[in-house]
Motif scaffolding. Sequence first.
Motif, PDB file in Angstrom:
ATOM      1  N   ASN A 243     -11.309 -13.679  -4.476  1.00 47.50           N
ATOM      2  CA  ASN A 243     -10.705 -12.362  -4.464  1.00 47.50           C
ATOM      3  C   ASN A 243     -10.651 -11.799  -3.057  1.00 47.50           C
ATOM      4  OD1 ASN A 243      -9.462 -10.844  -6.276  1.00 47.50           O
ATOM      5  ND2 ASN A 243     -11.287 -10.295  -7.448  1.00 47.50           N
TER       6      ASN A 243
ATOM      7  N   ARG B  50      -7.456 -10.593  -0.896  1.00 51.99           N
ATOM      8  CA  ARG B  50      -7.422  -9.260  -0.271  1.00 51.99           C
ATOM      9  C   ARG B  50      -7.142  -9.387   1.224  1.00 51.99           C
ATOM     10  NH1 ARG B  50     -11.738  -7.440  -3.187  1.00 51.99           N
ATOM     11  NH2 ARG B  50     -13.164  -7.824  -1.473  1.00 51.99           N
TER      12      ARG B  50
ATOM     13  N   ARG C 140      -3.584 -10.295   1.883  1.00 51.75           N
ATOM     14  CA  ARG C 140      -2.684  -9.156   1.689  1.00 51.75           C
ATOM     15  C   ARG C 140      -2.783  -8.203   2.874  1.00 51.75           C
ATOM     16  NH1 ARG C 140      -3.909  -8.887  -4.307  1.00 51.75           N
ATOM     17  NH2 ARG C 140      -2.205 -10.086  -5.178  1.00 51.75           N
TER      18      ARG C 140
ATOM     19  N   GLU D 256       6.391   8.553  -0.208  1.00 51.73           N
ATOM     20  CA  GLU D 256       5.753   8.714  -1.505  1.00 51.73           C
ATOM     21  C   GLU D 256       5.037  10.059  -1.577  1.00 51.73           C
ATOM     22  OE1 GLU D 256       2.925   5.629  -1.913  1.00 51.73           O
ATOM     23  OE2 GLU D 256       3.008   5.629  -4.092  1.00 51.73           O
TER      24      GLU D 256
ATOM     25  N   HIS E  62       5.643  13.531  -3.728  1.00 54.16           N
ATOM     26  CA  HIS E  62       4.569  14.172  -4.482  1.00 54.16           C
ATOM     27  C   HIS E  62       4.530  15.672  -4.168  1.00 54.16           C
ATOM     28  CE1 HIS E  62       0.436  13.403  -6.369  1.00 54.16           C
ATOM     29  NE2 HIS E  62       0.608  14.719  -6.354  1.00 54.16           N
TER      30      HIS E  62
ATOM     31  N   ARG F  43      -6.375   8.135   5.520  1.00 48.58           N
ATOM     32  CA  ARG F  43      -7.363   7.589   4.593  1.00 48.58           C
ATOM     33  C   ARG F  43      -6.808   6.427   3.775  1.00 48.58           C
ATOM     34  NH1 ARG F  43      -9.804  12.031   1.476  1.00 48.58           N
ATOM     35  NH2 ARG F  43     -10.531  13.168   3.266  1.00 48.58           N
ATOM     36  N   SER F  44      -5.540   6.552   3.408  1.00 45.96           N
ATOM     37  CA  SER F  44      -4.913   5.440   2.687  1.00 45.96           C
ATOM     38  C   SER F  44      -4.808   4.233   3.592  1.00 45.96           C
ATOM     39  CB  SER F  44      -3.519   5.839   2.223  1.00 45.96           C
ATOM     40  OG  SER F  44      -3.623   6.753   1.162  1.00 45.96           O
TER      41      SER F  44
ATOM     42  N   VAL G 236      -7.712   1.979   3.926  1.00 48.83           N
ATOM     43  CA  VAL G 236      -7.978   1.019   2.847  1.00 48.83           C
ATOM     44  C   VAL G 236      -7.436  -0.360   3.197  1.00 48.83           C
ATOM     45  CG1 VAL G 236      -7.495   0.470   0.438  1.00 48.83           C
ATOM     46  CG2 VAL G 236      -7.996   2.820   1.105  1.00 48.83           C
ATOM     47  N   VAL G 237      -6.228  -0.349   3.791  1.00 49.74           N
ATOM     48  CA  VAL G 237      -5.603  -1.646   4.047  1.00 49.74           C
ATOM     49  C   VAL G 237      -5.865  -2.158   5.459  1.00 49.74           C
ATOM     50  CG1 VAL G 237      -3.790  -1.232   2.388  1.00 49.74           C
ATOM     51  CG2 VAL G 237      -3.447  -0.588   4.781  1.00 49.74           C
TER      52      VAL G 237
ATOM     53  N   HIS H 113       5.180   6.849 -11.034  1.00 48.31           N
ATOM     54  CA  HIS H 113       4.942   7.079  -9.602  1.00 48.31           C
ATOM     55  C   HIS H 113       3.660   7.883  -9.444  1.00 48.31           C
ATOM     56  CE1 HIS H 113       6.755  10.903 -10.630  1.00 48.31           C
ATOM     57  NE2 HIS H 113       7.928  10.290 -10.921  1.00 48.31           N
ATOM     58  N   GLY H 114       3.237   8.036  -8.198  1.00 52.17           N
ATOM     59  CA  GLY H 114       1.945   8.675  -7.916  1.00 52.17           C
ATOM     60  C   GLY H 114       1.843  10.047  -8.562  1.00 52.17           C
TER      61      GLY H 114
ATOM     62  N   TYR I 201      -3.977   8.345  -3.435  1.00 52.54           N
ATOM     63  CA  TYR I 201      -3.236   7.342  -2.682  1.00 52.54           C
ATOM     64  C   TYR I 201      -4.121   6.226  -2.112  1.00 52.54           C
ATOM     65  CZ  TYR I 201       0.889   9.876  -3.801  1.00 52.54           C
ATOM     66  OH  TYR I 201       1.890  10.454  -4.507  1.00 52.54           O
ATOM     67  N   PRO I 202      -5.298   6.594  -1.563  1.00 54.26           N
ATOM     68  CA  PRO I 202      -6.189   5.489  -1.159  1.00 54.26           C
ATOM     69  C   PRO I 202      -6.534   4.585  -2.338  1.00 54.26           C
ATOM     70  CG  PRO I 202      -6.946   7.529  -0.198  1.00 54.26           C
ATOM     71  CD  PRO I 202      -5.808   7.888  -1.114  1.00 54.26           C
TER      72      PRO I 202
ATOM     73  N   LEU J 163      -4.710   3.958  -4.968  1.00 54.36           N
ATOM     74  CA  LEU J 163      -3.559   3.108  -5.268  1.00 54.36           C
ATOM     75  C   LEU J 163      -3.491   1.942  -4.287  1.00 54.36           C
ATOM     76  CD1 LEU J 163      -0.898   5.784  -6.221  1.00 54.36           C
ATOM     77  CD2 LEU J 163      -1.848   3.982  -7.697  1.00 54.36           C
ATOM     78  N   GLN J 164      -3.775   2.208  -2.989  1.00 56.02           N
ATOM     79  CA  GLN J 164      -3.763   1.118  -2.007  1.00 56.02           C
ATOM     80  C   GLN J 164      -4.796   0.061  -2.364  1.00 56.02           C
ATOM     81  OE1 GLN J 164      -1.275   1.125  -0.145  1.00 56.02           O
ATOM     82  NE2 GLN J 164      -0.785   3.262  -0.632  1.00 56.02           N
ATOM     83  N   ARG J 165      -5.963   0.568  -2.815  1.00 57.62           N
ATOM     84  CA  ARG J 165      -7.027  -0.355  -3.207  1.00 57.62           C
ATOM     85  C   ARG J 165      -6.558  -1.258  -4.334  1.00 57.62           C
ATOM     86  NH1 ARG J 165     -10.699   3.674  -2.480  1.00 57.62           N
ATOM     87  NH2 ARG J 165     -10.635   4.299  -4.664  1.00 57.62           N
TER      88      ARG J 165
ATOM     89  N   LEU K 277      -3.565  -1.987  -5.227  1.00 53.50           N
ATOM     90  CA  LEU K 277      -2.516  -2.905  -4.764  1.00 53.50           C
ATOM     91  C   LEU K 277      -3.132  -4.122  -4.084  1.00 53.50           C
ATOM     92  CD1 LEU K 277       0.212  -0.577  -3.226  1.00 53.50           C
ATOM     93  CD2 LEU K 277       0.560  -2.275  -5.021  1.00 53.50           C
ATOM     94  N   LEU K 278      -4.107  -3.831  -3.224  1.00 59.25           N
ATOM     95  CA  LEU K 278      -4.769  -4.915  -2.486  1.00 59.25           C
ATOM     96  C   LEU K 278      -5.433  -5.899  -3.436  1.00 59.25           C
ATOM     97  CD1 LEU K 278      -6.646  -3.676   0.679  1.00 59.25           C
ATOM     98  CD2 LEU K 278      -4.670  -5.171   0.491  1.00 59.25           C
ATOM     99  N   GLN K 279      -6.037  -5.345  -4.520  1.00 58.61           N
ATOM    100  CA  GLN K 279      -6.731  -6.203  -5.475  1.00 58.61           C
ATOM    101  C   GLN K 279      -5.743  -6.987  -6.338  1.00 58.61           C
ATOM    102  OE1 GLN K 279      -9.851  -6.627  -5.425  1.00 58.61           O
ATOM    103  NE2 GLN K 279     -10.907  -4.767  -4.755  1.00 58.61           N
ATOM    104  N   GLY K 280      -4.471  -6.519  -6.303  1.00 56.99           N
ATOM    105  CA  GLY K 280      -3.480  -7.207  -7.124  1.00 56.99           C
ATOM    106  C   GLY K 280      -3.503  -6.753  -8.569  1.00 56.99           C
TER     107      GLY K 280
ATOM    108  N   ARG L 295       8.255   5.607  -5.711  1.00 61.68           N
ATOM    109  CA  ARG L 295       7.566   4.319  -5.799  1.00 61.68           C
ATOM    110  C   ARG L 295       6.860   4.274  -7.145  1.00 61.68           C
ATOM    111  NH1 ARG L 295       4.433   0.649  -1.455  1.00 61.68           N
ATOM    112  NH2 ARG L 295       3.078   2.386  -0.938  1.00 61.68           N
TER     113      ARG L 295
ATOM    114  N   TYR M 271       4.501   2.365  -9.936  1.00 61.29           N
ATOM    115  CA  TYR M 271       3.396   1.392 -10.010  1.00 61.29           C
ATOM    116  C   TYR M 271       3.373   0.774 -11.394  1.00 61.29           C
ATOM    117  CZ  TYR M 271       1.855   3.384  -5.631  1.00 61.29           C
ATOM    118  OH  TYR M 271       1.799   3.778  -4.347  1.00 61.29           O
TER     119      TYR M 271
END
Lengths: 881, 128
Positions: free
Chosen positions: A2, A6, A9, A27, A31, A66-67, A70-71, B41-42, B65-66, B68-70, B72-75, B91, B93
């Motif tokens: 996993n 990650r 990605r 996005e 919102h 902050r988002s 994460v990546v 969407h969000g 949003y963080p 959601l990124q998490r 996404l990363l996890q798939g 967008r 999801y």
Amino acid sequence: MNALVRWLRKTALLFRRRDFDQDLQEEMAFHREQTAKEFEAAGTTPEAARYAAMRQFGNATLLQERSREVVQFRVETVVQDLRFALRQLRRSPGLALTAILVLALGIGASTAIFAFVDAVLIRPLPYAGPNRLVDVDESEAVFPRSNLSRADYEDWKRLNTTLKSLEVYGGTGFLLRAGSLSEPVPAARVSDGFFRTLGVTPILGRDFRPGEDKPGQPKIAMLSYGTWMTRFGGRREVIGETISLSGEAYTIVAVLPRGFSFAPRASAELWVPLLDKNGCETRRSCHNLDGVGRLRDGVTVRTASADLKAIAAQLALAYPGSNQGQSASVVPLTELFVGKLRPTLLMLLAGAGLLLLIAGVNVASLLLVRAESRRRETAVRSALGATPARLVRLFTTEGLLLAGLGCAAGMLSAVFMISLLTRIVPKPMAQGMPILDALGLNLHTVLFAAAAALLAAVLLSATPALRLAFRDVHPGLSDGGRGTASRFWRRLGANLVVVELTVAVVLLAGAGLLAKSFYLLLHVETGFDTTHLATVYVMAPDNVYSKPEQKIALYHQILEKVSAMPGVQSAAVTSDLPLNCNCDTDWIRIPGKPFHGEHNEVLQRDVSPQYMAVLKAKLLRGRMFTEADDANHPQVTILNESMEKKYFPGEDALGKMIGDGDLSPKSMRQVIGIIEDVREGAPEDQPWPAEYFSIYHSLDPYFAVAVRTGQDENAMLPGLVKTLRGINPNLGVYGESSMIAQLSSSQSALLHRFSTWLVGGFAGLALVLGVVGLYGVVAYSVSQRTREIGVRMALGAQRSSIHGLILKEAGWLTAAGIIAGLACSVAAAHLMRTLLYGVHAWDFTTLAAVATVLGAAALLASLIPARRASSINPVEALSAE
Amino acid sequence: MTVDILSIERLWLSAMAAKPELMPGTLDMLILKTLTRAPLHGYGIAQSIKRVSDSVLTVEEGSLYPALQRLLLQGWVKAEWKKTETNRRARYYTLTAAGRKQLGIEVSDFQKMIAAIGRVLEDAQEAA
């Protein structure tokens, strides 16, 4: 698994960061719009709805950040910080350049000194298993380490149980025929296993074989690499060739490796086996060799020492005449090579370390001032959502960046300084170092520089970060800086400047003490006139001057020819020149005084009748030698004052008799004169008891010529050598020099000069840095107090009292620095007392001079801001903000 | 614009307070659950959670949003841009198979925990 996905990605996103940001932004905008619509639906105006949505949403940038976190990879924020730090440095290039230069100086100097420390003290000696090698010698009351006699060596080698091997070496010299001239060449005599014990193998030819050092064996020689190259053109066919050394044929059997050096015989060009016993070696009481041994496995130096001491005690019982009081000295070989240099080098390293400290503190306070001027920026950043940790990281990155650049620049300057130092490094130190040319950046020095840089980085990032941590950010936004904030910095900055001044005082005091000690060393009371005195050594080959009459004729011829040279006032020959060494000793006994076989060690000097007059030594009582004091007349002697005081306390030695240990009739001589002490040993050594004899009795084949000149003695040297060679081309003539040059090139004088210059340089830099630091603190304080000063003036304060106010502030800092510095100086000087000659750690004049110099410099530095403060226009000051 | 009325400490506090209104980890589960019905969407996800929970649970944008990124990363979710009913780009999801599996695990873990907490509370009541 996993984690891998990650990571993949994340990596993919790394290349689409712009898309990612755009997506996210769009996005979130969507919102926000939807939220605004919600409010609108509830009845608010579109305008108010938009603000309400924005309020609910909060800081969009922060949210996006902050988002992104994460990546993101962790390093990306580091890159961000780094970019930011670079931008900061570019914005104030003057400060960045100053900081990097100062750091480069500190890191460069300490790394360069460390390179020497590393080469001398840390790197092992260039032999196989160097920590198992020991220096083995005899020991007696006056000489803790004295030469080994050949007879004792043979017994020690046979009887010891703790050494795998025990070998000896001794100095010698040969006259090597080079063209029409005989050139004296320094050489060494060694026992057969000498090179095997060191673990050194010749690069060409073969090692000496066991038994080849015995008397009567064929004459063979090894060449040092340098000699092979310069004198024999590096020809490989040289092996097996025969050379004439002092008229005898030697076969060359080997060439030693290029890197080979042996400090105690560093100048030896030729290495020959011991072979026949010379005059000295037939007597057990004559000590002319030194031993080197390899410890058996599991044996400590202490055990070996006990073993050899026991053997020495046994020999003392068996041969009381020669061996009473003789013991053994066994120390690690490293100790012999570098033991004397250790204190000097450590002192220099400490000095360089202090310079590094002062440089670090200086840059730290520079950064502090800047951090202070960036208070507003910091406050805005944190208001916009930068966490304290992130802010600290920003400062840390800046500190690291500066330290990194400083370190890189420092390494460059270290390379430069090392090459500079290598050129001025004194010979005694150079001999302790394996290969001087190889000195430079290696793993050790680079690690050292990195450690220094790391230390600097910690200091640089900690100071602004600390300031940040202790402060409430809020007032920063409202500007003004008249509040508590700047007081904190003022105090921290002031404390730092006191540290700088303290260090500057310590370095100045160290340099002052060394300089004074150096001066005293050069101006030591020698007992003779060192000016206008030219000297040269002569070696008369035995095969040419074998009969006593020939030698006497040679002495006369030399003195006659040299005295006839224009500019020469008088000339004399002697077995040893003064200021050379407390060596060549004799054991005496005085008839009628209690004697229990002890060794009354006194210096023995054989001189021509004119010698005392040439030196301008002072005769206290009695008479000097005359031409009549030759082998046809009874032996007579002249004593120095120390000798009379020691062996004839409270008596007049004139007319008394002195003999050898057995009072053999042949050895008896009468005292005919007493002279004031002439310093025979190194300038830092105490005068020894000395006995002078007429050279006509001993007829030494190696001797020195001393010439009193009426003009510049250095200009006379070439002519002197030419005159001597003109007498007989077979004479070895070498080592021509002036007495002044010898005095200033003695081992301790060289080390003194080296360390005085270096510490002096460090001290000068420290003084400049410290005073500039003080200037910075006072000037900053004035700029911060402009308003306060304006108020004071508006309320009627005189310009002179404002002037005094600022000077008082600077004065307190300086006084604190000087007092702390003087206290530390005395402690530091106490640590380096073994390096000082004739000066105490608490030398008042030096300390007073240092305090005055620093005080004056500090006063000058604070006058400028004080002037500026007193010329503040109160109206402008009050309306400025 | 003046910012000096904002005390920095307050900002930090509010930023921190925005985060864990829910038990840690539950937000991810709620998002996954919400997406089981349809791709959203969000904004839609936030609205749905709020509506279904009768406004008890509000999902702050700062955590949504963080999160959601998490995911996404996890798939566990997929994202694609689509048109909304009002013809706006948004967008959306979608839950993936892995996400569905993960939701199962998280729900059962969560229920185990709730049950455990319940038992502790009952025990505490009896003792009182």
